[in-house]
Design a protein around this motif. Structure first.
Motif, PDB file in Angstrom:
ATOM      1  N   UNK A 279     -56.978 -17.913 -19.717  1.00  8.68           N
ATOM      2  CA  UNK A 279     -56.707 -16.590 -20.267  1.00  8.68           C
ATOM      3  C   UNK A 279     -55.691 -15.849 -19.411  1.00  8.68           C
ATOM      4  N   UNK A 280     -54.630 -15.419 -20.082  1.00  6.01           N
ATOM      5  CA  UNK A 280     -53.612 -14.606 -19.408  1.00  6.01           C
ATOM      6  C   UNK A 280     -54.020 -13.134 -19.493  1.00  6.01           C
ATOM      7  N   UNK A 281     -54.317 -12.668 -20.714  1.00  5.72           N
ATOM      8  CA  UNK A 281     -54.787 -11.303 -20.923  1.00  5.72           C
ATOM      9  C   UNK A 281     -55.951 -11.315 -21.907  1.00  5.72           C
ATOM     10  N   UNK A 282     -57.009 -10.575 -21.553  1.00  5.17           N
ATOM     11  CA  UNK A 282     -58.118 -10.269 -22.453  1.00  5.17           C
ATOM     12  C   UNK A 282     -58.092  -8.759 -22.642  1.00  5.17           C
ATOM     13  N   UNK A 283     -57.702  -8.361 -23.842  1.00  3.80           N
ATOM     14  CA  UNK A 283     -57.363  -6.949 -24.077  1.00  3.80           C
ATOM     15  C   UNK A 283     -56.255  -6.554 -23.100  1.00  3.80           C
ATOM     16  N   UNK A 284     -56.464  -5.562 -22.256  1.00  2.04           N
ATOM     17  CA  UNK A 284     -55.459  -5.148 -21.274  1.00  2.04           C
ATOM     18  C   UNK A 284     -55.823  -5.604 -19.866  1.00  2.04           C
ATOM     19  N   UNK A 285     -56.740  -6.579 -19.781  1.00  7.24           N
ATOM     20  CA  UNK A 285     -57.173  -7.095 -18.488  1.00  7.24           C
ATOM     21  C   UNK A 285     -56.573  -8.485 -18.265  1.00  7.24           C
ATOM     22  N   UNK A 286     -56.018  -8.728 -17.051  1.00 11.13           N
ATOM     23  CA  UNK A 286     -55.377 -10.008 -16.748  1.00 11.13           C
ATOM     24  C   UNK A 286     -56.226 -10.796 -15.747  1.00 11.13           C
ATOM     25  N   UNK A 287     -56.980 -11.773 -16.229  1.00 14.02           N
ATOM     26  CA  UNK A 287     -57.755 -12.614 -15.303  1.00 14.02           C
ATOM     27  C   UNK A 287     -56.866 -13.573 -14.509  1.00 14.02           C
ATOM     28  N   UNK A 288     -55.734 -14.009 -15.096  1.00 12.78           N
ATOM     29  CA  UNK A 288     -54.844 -14.974 -14.434  1.00 12.78           C
ATOM     30  C   UNK A 288     -54.092 -14.286 -13.301  1.00 12.78           C
ATOM     31  N   UNK A 289     -54.032 -14.956 -12.158  1.00  8.15           N
ATOM     32  CA  UNK A 289     -53.434 -14.345 -10.970  1.00  8.15           C
ATOM     33  C   UNK A 289     -51.922 -14.607 -10.865  1.00  8.15           C
ATOM     34  N   UNK A 290     -51.261 -14.774 -11.973  1.00  3.85           N
ATOM     35  CA  UNK A 290     -49.808 -14.969 -11.979  1.00  3.85           C
ATOM     36  C   UNK A 290     -49.147 -13.628 -12.289  1.00  3.85           C
ATOM     37  N   UNK A 291     -48.577 -13.005 -11.275  1.00  5.55           N
ATOM     38  CA  UNK A 291     -48.028 -11.655 -11.441  1.00  5.55           C
ATOM     39  C   UNK A 291     -46.751 -11.632 -12.275  1.00  5.55           C
ATOM     40  N   UNK A 292     -46.218 -12.805 -12.629  1.00  2.00           N
ATOM     41  CA  UNK A 292     -45.029 -12.803 -13.496  1.00  2.00           C
ATOM     42  C   UNK A 292     -45.370 -12.332 -14.902  1.00  2.00           C
ATOM     43  N   UNK A 293     -46.651 -12.402 -15.282  1.00  2.00           N
ATOM     44  CA  UNK A 293     -47.101 -11.886 -16.578  1.00  2.00           C
ATOM     45  C   UNK A 293     -47.397 -10.404 -16.438  1.00  2.00           C
ATOM     46  N   UNK A 294     -46.737  -9.613 -17.272  1.00  2.00           N
ATOM     47  CA  UNK A 294     -46.930  -8.166 -17.251  1.00  2.00           C
ATOM     48  C   UNK A 294     -47.182  -7.662 -18.671  1.00  2.00           C
ATOM     49  N   UNK A 295     -48.100  -6.696 -18.760  1.00  2.00           N
ATOM     50  CA  UNK A 295     -48.451  -6.127 -20.055  1.00  2.00           C
ATOM     51  C   UNK A 295     -47.378  -5.136 -20.499  1.00  2.00           C
ATOM     52  N   UNK A 296     -46.836  -5.387 -21.683  1.00  2.00           N
ATOM     53  CA  UNK A 296     -45.831  -4.475 -22.242  1.00  2.00           C
ATOM     54  C   UNK A 296     -46.454  -3.501 -23.232  1.00  2.00           C
ATOM     55  N   UNK A 297     -47.433  -3.981 -24.016  1.00  2.00           N
ATOM     56  CA  UNK A 297     -48.068  -3.106 -25.002  1.00  2.00           C
ATOM     57  C   UNK A 297     -49.447  -3.670 -25.345  1.00  2.00           C
ATOM     58  N   UNK A 298     -50.410  -2.764 -25.432  1.00  2.00           N
ATOM     59  CA  UNK A 298     -51.741  -3.154 -25.902  1.00  2.00           C
ATOM     60  C   UNK A 298     -52.246  -2.094 -26.862  1.00  2.00           C
ATOM     61  N   UNK A 299     -52.659  -2.556 -28.043  1.00  2.00           N
ATOM     62  CA  UNK A 299     -53.259  -1.692 -29.049  1.00  2.00           C
ATOM     63  C   UNK A 299     -54.157  -2.570 -29.913  1.00  2.00           C
ATOM     64  N   UNK A 300     -54.766  -1.964 -30.902  1.00  2.00           N
ATOM     65  CA  UNK A 300     -55.639  -2.736 -31.793  1.00  2.00           C
ATOM     66  C   UNK A 300     -54.853  -3.680 -32.688  1.00  2.00           C
TER      67      UNK A 300
END
Length: 387
Positions: A83-104
């Motif tokens: 899992x990279x993102x679960x909702x707006x939570x990032x369990x994966x410790x790869x900081x290259x992944x960044x959240x750009x947008x989270x909504x329903x």
């Protein structure tokens, strides 16, 4: 794209994860994700995404979108089902992944500094009842690491065929190599080698060179989807050729050689390498004793008819030799004067003829007007007599 079915209650599971203590939340999340990894395929898809093509080192954007949102949980997984993102939570410790947008209705994530190891299928999961899954494929383009051109011979001789090779190393996909000589496109033969999902392309060009090719660039141009504009390298041809010889008369200026006059000829020789010496000979006879040779110049004073003949300038270099001939004919000393007199006579005759023609035209015009006027008077007189 695929859809999936799990036991009912995904919204309750998500609520339980959110309400759990921080120490227990991660364990519940991992358990939920393990169950989600077993989602089978089905119909009624409401979750969709798009494939992504990105150049190595740039940023890839992954978007999981919901057509009709019901506030269900969205998550994003990598090709290893982590899992990279679960909702707006990032369990994966790869900081290259960044959240750009989270909504329903959307979970959008960026991946910076993309490498070839990031290629693969990424999964979007939507915890509806039944759950749904869709995947996107990231394709990484790698431009050629290096572009090299090699010529078999640094210096070629006119008429010789040489081999030119161009290599585009470590690209993905394989590059297309095009050849140009100046502005003219040529056809080469390419070979592709694959190693660890990377491609090295070598193209061979067999080129027959001519003296006109000296100083002309041979261009190896690469076409690749990761390259914008022209990526190319070039080498300039160096072609040696035998001399080109030309004889120029520098005196007399009018080009007419008469008895008693002088003659001066200059031999011009151009080649590569440049000829260091030029020689004058008289074909089928000896050079006149009063002829003077000075490098590329031949000077003959006080011409007479015994000087008639063919004079040859010869030049050579390491490629070969060439020559040019001049045919000398000595005219009588009065040839020029007689020619001038004949030219004057012709000019006088031409002038007289022109004057006569002009006078005849004037006479015809005057006679025409005279007859036209008297014809009118004659008509009036005749009419009066008839009355």
């Amino acid at each position: 794209m695929a859809s999936a079915v799990l036991p009912s209650g995904p919204q309750c599971a998500a609520a339980a994860v959110a309400a759990a203590p921080p120490g227990l939340r991660l364990r519940l999340l991992l358990l939920l994700l393990s169950a989600a990894a077993l989602i089978p395929t089905g119909d009624g898809q409401n979750l969709f995404t798009k494939d992504v093509t990105v150049i190595e080192g740039e940023v890839a954007t992954i978007s999981c979108q919901v057509n009709k949102s019901d506030d269900s949980v969205i998550q994003l997984l990598n090709p290893n089902r982590q899992t990279i993102y679960f909702r707006d939570f990032r369990p994966l410790k790869d900081s290259r992944f960044q959240l750009l947008n989270f909504s329903s209705s959307e979970l959008k994530v960026s991946l910076t500094n993309v490498s070839i190891s990031d290629e693969g299928r990424y999964f979007c999961q939507l915890y509806t009842d039944p759950p749904q899954e869709s995947y996107t494929t990231i394709t990484v383009l790698v431009p050629p690491r290096n572009l090299m051109i090699d010529i078999q011979k640094d210096t070629a001789v006119e008429g010789e065929e040489i081999e030119v090779n161009c290599t585009a190393m470590a690209s993905k996909p394989a590059t297309t190599i095009r050849w140009f000589k100046g502005n003219k496109e040529l056809k080469g033969k390419s070979e592709v080698e694959e190693w660890s999902d990377m491609y090295t392309v070598t193209s061979q060009l067999m080129l027959k060179v001519h003296k006109e090719d000296d100083g002309v660039p041979v261009i190896c141009q690469v076409e690749h989807p990761a390259v914008t504009g022209n990526l190319q390298t070039q080498r300039y041809l160096e072609v040696q050729y035998k001399p080109q010889v030309h004889i120029q008369m520098t005196y007399p200026l009018q080009g007419l050689t008469r008895e008693g006059d002088a003659l001066e000829l200059t031999c011009e020789a151009i080649g590569k390498p440049q000829p260091v010496m030029v020689t004058w000979v008289r074909v089928d006879d000896e050079m006149p004793q009063h002829a003077v040779l000075s490098g590329p110049n031949l000077f003959i004073n006080n011409l007479n008819k015994t000087d008639n003949g063919t004079y040859r300038c010869e030049a050579s270099n390491i490629v070969g030799k060439a020559h040019s001939d001049y045919m000398l004919y000595v005219y009588d000393s009065r040839a020029g004067e007689e020619g001038a007199i004949r030219a004057v006579d012709h000019a006088v005759i031409g002038g007289v003829v022109a004057v006569v023609v002009f006078a005849m035209l004037c006479l015809l015009i005057i006679l025409g007007r005279y007859f036209a006027r008297h014809k009118g008077l004659f008509s009036l007189t005749s009419s009066s007599r008839i009355k």
